[in-house]
Write a protein that holds these residues in place. Structure first.
Motif, PDB file in Angstrom:
ATOM      1  N   ILE A 134      -6.046   2.060   4.100  1.00  0.00           N
ATOM      2  CA  ILE A 134      -6.540   1.598   2.812  1.00  0.00           C
ATOM      3  C   ILE A 134      -6.490   2.786   1.861  1.00  0.00           C
ATOM      4  O   ILE A 134      -6.818   3.907   2.230  1.00  0.00           O
ATOM      5  CB  ILE A 134      -7.988   1.062   2.931  1.00  0.00           C
ATOM      6  CG1 ILE A 134      -7.980  -0.183   3.832  1.00  0.00           C
ATOM      7  CG2 ILE A 134      -8.562   0.740   1.566  1.00  0.00           C
ATOM      8  CD1 ILE A 134      -9.358  -0.694   4.164  1.00  0.00           C
ATOM      9  N   ARG A 135      -6.090   2.510   0.615  1.00  0.00           N
ATOM     10  CA  ARG A 135      -5.989   3.559  -0.393  1.00  0.00           C
ATOM     11  C   ARG A 135      -7.349   4.196  -0.636  1.00  0.00           C
ATOM     12  O   ARG A 135      -8.363   3.511  -0.738  1.00  0.00           O
ATOM     13  CB  ARG A 135      -5.465   2.952  -1.690  1.00  0.00           C
ATOM     14  CG  ARG A 135      -5.449   3.920  -2.850  1.00  0.00           C
ATOM     15  CD  ARG A 135      -5.011   3.261  -4.133  1.00  0.00           C
ATOM     16  NE  ARG A 135      -6.095   2.392  -4.608  1.00  0.00           N
ATOM     17  CZ  ARG A 135      -5.933   1.485  -5.554  1.00  0.00           C
ATOM     18  NH1 ARG A 135      -4.771   1.289  -6.094  1.00  0.00           N
ATOM     19  NH2 ARG A 135      -6.951   0.774  -5.956  1.00  0.00           N
TER      20      ARG A 135
ATOM     21  N   SER B 140      -6.436  -1.908  -2.685  1.00  0.00           N
ATOM     22  CA  SER B 140      -7.703  -1.163  -2.695  1.00  0.00           C
ATOM     23  C   SER B 140      -8.550  -1.405  -1.456  1.00  0.00           C
ATOM     24  O   SER B 140      -9.499  -0.678  -1.200  1.00  0.00           O
ATOM     25  CB  SER B 140      -8.517  -1.535  -3.934  1.00  0.00           C
ATOM     26  OG  SER B 140      -8.945  -2.885  -3.841  1.00  0.00           O
ATOM     27  N   GLY B 141      -8.213  -2.437  -0.690  1.00  0.00           N
ATOM     28  CA  GLY B 141      -8.974  -2.729   0.523  1.00  0.00           C
ATOM     29  C   GLY B 141     -10.110  -3.701   0.302  1.00  0.00           C
ATOM     30  O   GLY B 141     -10.908  -3.939   1.203  1.00  0.00           O
ATOM     31  N   ARG B 142     -10.204  -4.267  -0.870  1.00  0.00           N
ATOM     32  CA  ARG B 142     -11.242  -5.275  -1.110  1.00  0.00           C
ATOM     33  C   ARG B 142     -10.990  -6.501  -0.240  1.00  0.00           C
ATOM     34  O   ARG B 142     -11.916  -7.151   0.232  1.00  0.00           O
ATOM     35  CB  ARG B 142     -11.253  -5.651  -2.590  1.00  0.00           C
ATOM     36  CG  ARG B 142     -12.318  -6.654  -2.928  1.00  0.00           C
ATOM     37  CD  ARG B 142     -12.411  -6.856  -4.412  1.00  0.00           C
ATOM     38  NE  ARG B 142     -13.449  -7.842  -4.693  1.00  0.00           N
ATOM     39  CZ  ARG B 142     -13.732  -8.278  -5.894  1.00  0.00           C
ATOM     40  NH1 ARG B 142     -13.080  -7.803  -6.939  1.00  0.00           N
ATOM     41  NH2 ARG B 142     -14.659  -9.167  -6.076  1.00  0.00           N
TER      42      ARG B 142
ATOM     43  N   ARG C  39       0.826  -1.211   0.000  1.00  0.00           N
ATOM     44  CA  ARG C  39       0.000   0.000   0.000  1.00  0.00           C
ATOM     45  C   ARG C  39       0.860   1.260   0.000  1.00  0.00           C
ATOM     46  O   ARG C  39       0.566   2.222  -0.707  1.00  0.00           O
ATOM     47  CB  ARG C  39      -0.959  -0.011   1.192  1.00  0.00           C
ATOM     48  CG  ARG C  39      -2.066  -1.030   1.018  1.00  0.00           C
ATOM     49  CD  ARG C  39      -2.981  -1.099   2.207  1.00  0.00           C
ATOM     50  NE  ARG C  39      -4.020  -2.100   1.972  1.00  0.00           N
ATOM     51  CZ  ARG C  39      -4.879  -2.491   2.884  1.00  0.00           C
ATOM     52  NH1 ARG C  39      -4.857  -1.974   4.096  1.00  0.00           N
ATOM     53  NH2 ARG C  39      -5.781  -3.411   2.593  1.00  0.00           N
TER      54      ARG C  39
ATOM     55  N   LEU D 135      -4.807  -1.324   8.067  1.00  0.00           N
ATOM     56  CA  LEU D 135      -4.953   0.077   7.671  1.00  0.00           C
ATOM     57  C   LEU D 135      -3.584   0.630   7.327  1.00  0.00           C
ATOM     58  O   LEU D 135      -2.583   0.138   7.818  1.00  0.00           O
ATOM     59  CB  LEU D 135      -5.573   0.878   8.811  1.00  0.00           C
ATOM     60  CG  LEU D 135      -6.999   0.449   9.196  1.00  0.00           C
ATOM     61  CD1 LEU D 135      -7.460   1.190  10.415  1.00  0.00           C
ATOM     62  CD2 LEU D 135      -7.968   0.626   8.047  1.00  0.00           C
TER      63      LEU D 135
ATOM     64  N   TRP E  27      -8.015  -7.876   2.928  1.00  0.00           N
ATOM     65  CA  TRP E  27      -7.113  -7.363   3.966  1.00  0.00           C
ATOM     66  C   TRP E  27      -7.681  -6.069   4.562  1.00  0.00           C
ATOM     67  O   TRP E  27      -6.963  -5.116   4.837  1.00  0.00           O
ATOM     68  CB  TRP E  27      -5.694  -7.172   3.408  1.00  0.00           C
ATOM     69  CG  TRP E  27      -5.079  -8.456   2.973  1.00  0.00           C
ATOM     70  CD1 TRP E  27      -5.257  -9.074   1.774  1.00  0.00           C
ATOM     71  CD2 TRP E  27      -4.259  -9.335   3.743  1.00  0.00           C
ATOM     72  NE1 TRP E  27      -4.583 -10.267   1.739  1.00  0.00           N
ATOM     73  CE2 TRP E  27      -3.965 -10.453   2.939  1.00  0.00           C
ATOM     74  CE3 TRP E  27      -3.736  -9.275   5.035  1.00  0.00           C
ATOM     75  CZ2 TRP E  27      -3.165 -11.506   3.384  1.00  0.00           C
ATOM     76  CZ3 TRP E  27      -2.945 -10.323   5.462  1.00  0.00           C
ATOM     77  CH2 TRP E  27      -2.675 -11.424   4.647  1.00  0.00           C
ATOM     78  N   THR E  28      -8.992  -6.069   4.788  1.00  0.00           N
ATOM     79  CA  THR E  28      -9.671  -4.871   5.302  1.00  0.00           C
ATOM     80  C   THR E  28      -9.279  -4.566   6.747  1.00  0.00           C
ATOM     81  O   THR E  28      -9.473  -3.443   7.203  1.00  0.00           O
ATOM     82  CB  THR E  28     -11.197  -5.033   5.221  1.00  0.00           C
ATOM     83  OG1 THR E  28     -11.577  -6.214   5.943  1.00  0.00           O
ATOM     84  CG2 THR E  28     -11.659  -5.145   3.786  1.00  0.00           C
ATOM     85  N   HIS E  29      -8.751  -5.535   7.450  1.00  0.00           N
ATOM     86  CA  HIS E  29      -8.358  -5.323   8.839  1.00  0.00           C
ATOM     87  C   HIS E  29      -7.015  -4.601   8.962  1.00  0.00           C
ATOM     88  O   HIS E  29      -6.630  -4.190  10.046  1.00  0.00           O
ATOM     89  CB  HIS E  29      -8.303  -6.666   9.586  1.00  0.00           C
ATOM     90  CG  HIS E  29      -7.285  -7.609   9.040  1.00  0.00           C
ATOM     91  ND1 HIS E  29      -7.449  -8.245   7.816  1.00  0.00           N
ATOM     92  CD2 HIS E  29      -6.089  -8.009   9.525  1.00  0.00           C
ATOM     93  CE1 HIS E  29      -6.380  -9.001   7.593  1.00  0.00           C
ATOM     94  NE2 HIS E  29      -5.547  -8.875   8.609  1.00  0.00           N
TER      95      HIS E  29
END
Length: 86
Positions: A82-83, A72-74, A44, A80, A76-78
Motif C-alpha cells: 500500500i502506498r 491509497s489502501g482505503r 499501485r 500489498l 483492497w487492503t488485503h
C-alpha cells in the motif's frame, strides 16, 4: 450451476446472521468488484513511478475515486504493498 436465492432472502439471511459469523468478501470475489487483484498491484506500481491517479483513471477508463481508494489502501487492503504518503 449455482442456484441463486432471491435477493430479499439473501438480505434477510445477512440480517439474521450474527455479525461475528458473517464472511467478509474481499477483492475480486465481491460481485461489485470493478478491479482485479492483479490490476490493483499494477495501479499501485504505476502510481509509485509518478503516474497520477487522474491519468491512471483515464488509461483504464475508471473513476478517479476508484483509483484513489485502491492506490491509497482505503479499499483492497488485503493486497500489498500500500502506498505510504510522504
Amino acid at each position: 450451476s449455482k442456484l441463486r436465492m432471491p435477493q430479499s432472502v439473501e438480505i434477510l439471511k445477512r440480517v439474521l446472521t450474527p455479525k461475528k459469523e458473517r464472511r467478509i468478501i474481499r477483492g475480486e470475489a465481491s460481485p461489485q468488484a470493478v478491479l482485479t487483484d492483479q490490476l490493483v498491484v499494477e495501479l499501485r506500481k504505476l502510481n509509485q513511478t509518478g503516474i497520477s491517479e487522474r491519468k491512471l483513471a483515464r488509461m483504464y477508463n475508471l473513476n478517479r475515486s476508484t483509483i484513489n481508494h485502491a492506490v491509497s489502501g482505503r479499499t483492497w487492503t488485503h493486497i500489498l504493498p500500500i502506498r505510504v504518503r510522504s
